[in-house]
Design a protein around this motif. Structure first.
Motif, PDB file in Angstrom:
ATOM      1  N   UNK A   1       4.212   2.240  32.747  1.00 11.30           N
ATOM      2  CA  UNK A   1       3.077   2.699  31.954  1.00 11.30           C
ATOM      3  C   UNK A   1       2.409   1.495  31.288  1.00 11.30           C
ATOM      4  N   UNK A   2       1.096   1.294  31.474  1.00  9.59           N
ATOM      5  CA  UNK A   2       0.424   0.147  30.854  1.00  9.59           C
ATOM      6  C   UNK A   2       0.572   0.169  29.338  1.00  9.59           C
ATOM      7  N   UNK A   3       0.926  -0.962  28.740  1.00 12.71           N
ATOM      8  CA  UNK A   3       1.022  -1.084  27.289  1.00 12.71           C
ATOM      9  C   UNK A   3       2.322  -0.635  26.680  1.00 12.71           C
ATOM     10  N   UNK A   4       3.274  -0.168  27.506  1.00 13.08           N
ATOM     11  CA  UNK A   4       4.529   0.361  26.959  1.00 13.08           C
ATOM     12  C   UNK A   4       5.277  -0.686  26.146  1.00 13.08           C
ATOM     13  N   UNK A   5       5.121  -1.951  26.504  1.00 18.80           N
ATOM     14  CA  UNK A   5       5.822  -3.005  25.785  1.00 18.80           C
ATOM     15  C   UNK A   5       5.321  -3.169  24.351  1.00 18.80           C
ATOM     16  N   UNK A   6       4.165  -2.583  24.018  1.00 16.89           N
ATOM     17  CA  UNK A   6       3.622  -2.675  22.663  1.00 16.89           C
ATOM     18  C   UNK A   6       4.186  -1.606  21.730  1.00 16.89           C
ATOM     19  N   UNK A   7       4.811  -0.574  22.263  1.00 14.49           N
ATOM     20  CA  UNK A   7       5.289   0.539  21.438  1.00 14.49           C
ATOM     21  C   UNK A   7       6.338   0.038  20.441  1.00 14.49           C
ATOM     22  N   UNK A   8       6.102   0.355  19.164  1.00 15.12           N
ATOM     23  CA  UNK A   8       7.036   0.009  18.104  1.00 15.12           C
ATOM     24  C   UNK A   8       6.863  -1.375  17.515  1.00 15.12           C
ATOM     25  N   UNK A   9       6.041  -2.217  18.106  1.00 13.78           N
ATOM     26  CA  UNK A   9       5.832  -3.567  17.588  1.00 13.78           C
ATOM     27  C   UNK A   9       4.839  -3.529  16.432  1.00 13.78           C
ATOM     28  N   UNK A  10       5.212  -4.070  15.278  1.00 13.19           N
ATOM     29  CA  UNK A  10       4.370  -4.014  14.087  1.00 13.19           C
ATOM     30  C   UNK A  10       3.407  -5.193  14.034  1.00 13.19           C
ATOM     31  N   UNK A  11       2.144  -4.886  13.729  1.00 13.19           N
ATOM     32  CA  UNK A  11       1.101  -5.885  13.556  1.00 13.19           C
ATOM     33  C   UNK A  11       0.588  -5.814  12.119  1.00 13.19           C
ATOM     34  N   UNK A  12       0.135  -6.934  11.600  1.00 14.89           N
ATOM     35  CA  UNK A  12      -0.475  -6.926  10.279  1.00 14.89           C
ATOM     36  C   UNK A  12      -0.011  -8.091   9.437  1.00 14.89           C
ATOM     37  N   UNK A  13      -0.574  -8.166   8.222  1.00 13.40           N
ATOM     38  CA  UNK A  13      -1.491  -7.176   7.654  1.00 13.40           C
ATOM     39  C   UNK A  13      -2.931  -7.392   8.102  1.00 13.40           C
ATOM     40  N   UNK A  14      -3.726  -6.315   8.041  1.00 11.59           N
ATOM     41  CA  UNK A  14      -5.173  -6.383   8.134  1.00 11.59           C
ATOM     42  C   UNK A  14      -5.705  -6.098   6.731  1.00 11.59           C
ATOM     43  N   UNK A  15      -6.457  -7.044   6.184  1.00 11.10           N
ATOM     44  CA  UNK A  15      -6.900  -6.975   4.793  1.00 11.10           C
ATOM     45  C   UNK A  15      -8.360  -6.521   4.741  1.00 11.10           C
ATOM     46  N   UNK A  16      -8.688  -5.722   3.737  1.00 13.98           N
ATOM     47  CA  UNK A  16     -10.071  -5.254   3.559  1.00 13.98           C
ATOM     48  C   UNK A  16     -10.984  -6.418   3.201  1.00 13.98           C
ATOM     49  N   UNK A  17     -12.207  -6.378   3.718  1.00 20.37           N
ATOM     50  CA  UNK A  17     -13.209  -7.361   3.331  1.00 20.37           C
ATOM     51  C   UNK A  17     -13.558  -7.234   1.850  1.00 20.37           C
ATOM     52  N   UNK A  18     -13.650  -6.012   1.374  1.00 22.90           N
ATOM     53  CA  UNK A  18     -14.147  -5.765   0.023  1.00 22.90           C
ATOM     54  C   UNK A  18     -13.133  -4.999  -0.800  1.00 22.90           C
ATOM     55  N   UNK A  19     -13.180  -5.227  -2.098  1.00 22.90           N
ATOM     56  CA  UNK A  19     -12.452  -4.368  -3.017  1.00 22.90           C
ATOM     57  C   UNK A  19     -13.061  -2.965  -2.986  1.00 22.90           C
ATOM     58  N   UNK A  20     -12.278  -1.979  -3.350  1.00 24.70           N
ATOM     59  CA  UNK A  20     -12.813  -0.634  -3.539  1.00 24.70           C
ATOM     60  C   UNK A  20     -13.897  -0.729  -4.612  1.00 24.70           C
ATOM     61  N   UNK A  21     -15.096  -0.249  -4.287  1.00 24.58           N
ATOM     62  CA  UNK A  21     -16.224  -0.495  -5.183  1.00 24.58           C
ATOM     63  C   UNK A  21     -17.125   0.732  -5.304  1.00 24.58           C
ATOM     64  N   UNK A  22     -17.854   0.786  -6.410  1.00 25.86           N
ATOM     65  CA  UNK A  22     -18.673   1.960  -6.700  1.00 25.86           C
ATOM     66  C   UNK A  22     -19.862   2.089  -5.761  1.00 25.86           C
ATOM     67  N   UNK A  23     -20.393   0.970  -5.231  1.00 28.11           N
ATOM     68  CA  UNK A  23     -21.560   1.056  -4.346  1.00 28.11           C
ATOM     69  C   UNK A  23     -21.218   1.811  -3.071  1.00 28.11           C
ATOM     70  N   UNK A  24     -20.085   1.466  -2.436  1.00 27.32           N
ATOM     71  CA  UNK A  24     -19.690   2.155  -1.212  1.00 27.32           C
ATOM     72  C   UNK A  24     -19.305   3.605  -1.488  1.00 27.32           C
ATOM     73  N   UNK A  25     -18.673   3.846  -2.636  1.00 26.11           N
ATOM     74  CA  UNK A  25     -18.318   5.217  -3.004  1.00 26.11           C
ATOM     75  C   UNK A  25     -19.569   6.052  -3.205  1.00 26.11           C
TER      76      UNK A  25
END
Length: 306
Positions: A1-25
Motif C-alpha cells: 500500500x503506498x505510504x504505509x511506511x508513514x503510518x504512526x510516524x510523528x511530525x512536528x511541531x507546526x507553529x502558527x504564523x499568528x497569535x490568536x487575535x481579535x481581527x481574525x476572530x
C-alpha cells in the motif's frame, strides 16, 4: 500500500504564523454569522485555522519542514493526485485565548485499502493532530480524513463528493426522514462571494474554492464550500441549541454532496443522545435542494466555568 511506511510516524511541531487575535476572530464571526459575543470568545472551530500555512503554502519559522500530509506526495507518485477533505473530527480541551500561539504535531493514523468511489479509485487517509499552545498546554485534537484518488474522467456533472466513499456513518440521531421539530432550522444562502469569503476566513487558499476556471478544469461545475467552513456553520448551529452553563466539547462532520454558488444550505438537528460526561450529543444535518451535504454531530459538556 503506498505510504504505509508513514503510518504512526510523528511530525512536528507546526507553529502558527499568528497569535490568536481579535481581527481574525471578528472576520470569522462576520463571515459565518455567529451570534454577537465578546472578542475574547474565540470560536472553537478555528482550532485548525490558526496553524494553516496560508497563501504561500509555507509554515511559520520554528516549524518542522513537513507534517504528516507529506504522504500525499507519495500517493501522487502512484497516480493518486486528487485529494478531497471528507471528514473532520475535532475534540476541544480548552478554548484558545487571545495571545496564544498554537502549534500541532501530527501522524498518519490509517490508510485504507483501495476503494472505488464516485470520484475515482483511491485511498482514505486519516491524519491525527494534537494541538497545544505556547506553554505546551493541550488545546484539542483532530482526526482529518481525505479521499486521495486517481481522477475519474468527468462528465461535467460533479454532484458526487463522497456519495460512494465507503466511509463509516456518524452515529446517533434519527433518520433523515424524522427531523426533530424541537430544533431550529438555519437557512444559509450560498453565493460565489460567500464561498470565497469563507475560504479566506479559514485561510484555505486552494483555487478549487476561489477560481471558477480552475474548478471547471478540475471537473467540478463551479467552486464549492470547503470543509472548514462547514465545520464553522455546524458550530454556529450548535451555539443555538447549547444547554445553559455548557460548552461545545466536540464537532464531527462528514461531507456528502458539495455546495455550489446558488445553493441554499439548510441545517437542522436530529435526535439526541446522552453520553458519559456530556449533557447531550445531537446530530446535525445540512441539505440543499440536491440532497444531503453534511451529516455531523455536536457534543456538549458542562462548562468548567459553570
Amino acid at each position: 500500500m503506498p505510504g504505509a511506511e508513514r503510518i504512526g510516524r510523528t511530525f512536528g511541531p507546526i507553529v502558527a504564523w499568528d497569535e490568536v487575535n481579535t481581527a481574525m476572530v471578528r472576520q470569522w464571526r462576520e463571515v459565518f454569522g455567529y451570534p454577537a459575543s465578546r472578542d475574547e470568545d474565540v470560536p472553537l472551530a478555528m482550532l485548525q485555522v490558526w496553524t494553516m500555512p496560508g497563501y504561500g503554502g509555507v509554515h511559520a519559522p520554528g516549524s518542522s519542514d513537513t507534517d504528516a500530509w507529506d504522504v500525499l506526495n507519495i500517493l501522487a507518485n502512484h497516480g493518486f493526485t486528487k485529494a478531497v477533505g471528507i471528514r473532520s473530527q475535532q475534540r476541544f480541551y480548552r478554548r484558545p485565548c487571545i495571545g496564544d500561539r498554537l502549534r500541532y504535531s501530527s501522524h498518519v493514523g490509517t490508510i485504507s485499502a483501495l476503494k472505488r468511489t464516485a470520484l475515482g479509485d483511491g485511498h482514505f487517509v486519516t491524519v491525527h493532530y494534537q494541538f497545544t499552545d505556547q506553554r505546551a498546554r493541550p488545546a484539542g485534537t483532530m482526526e482529518f480524513t481525505m479521499l486521495v484518488a486517481c481522477p475519474r474522467a468527468s462528465n461535467g456533472h460533479s454532484d458526487a463528493m463522497a456519495s460512494a466513499t465507503n466511509m463509516p456513518d456518524i452515529r446517533g440521531g434519527a433518520s433523515d426522514d424524522n427531523v426533530s421539530k424541537d430544533y431550529p432550522t438555519l437557512h444559509l444562502p450560498v453565493s460565489t462571494t460567500s464561498i470565497v469569503a469563507s475560504a479566506i476566513a479559514t485561510r484555505d487558499f486552494h483555487p478549487i474554492h476561489h477560481d471558477q476556471a480552475y474548478a471547471r478544469a478540475s471537473g467540478s461545475p463551479d467552486i464549492f464550500l470547503n470543509i472548514l467552513s462547514v465545520t464553522a456553520y455546524v458550530e454556529r448551529f450548535g451555539l443555538l441549541v447549547c444547554p445553559p452553563m455548557s460548552t461545545i466539547a466536540a464537532i464531527d462532520v462528514k461531507l456528502a454532496l458539495p455546495i455550489f454558488p446558488g445553493d441554499e444550505l439548510v441545517l437542522t438537528g436530529e435526535g439526541e443522545d446522552t453520553e458519559a460526561g456530556a449533557e447531550k450529543s445531537i446530530t446535525v444535518v445540512g441539505r440543499s435542494a440536491r440532497g444531503t451535504h453534511v451529516r455531523g454531530a455536536v457534543r456538549f459538556e458542562r462548562s468548567h466555568d459553570a
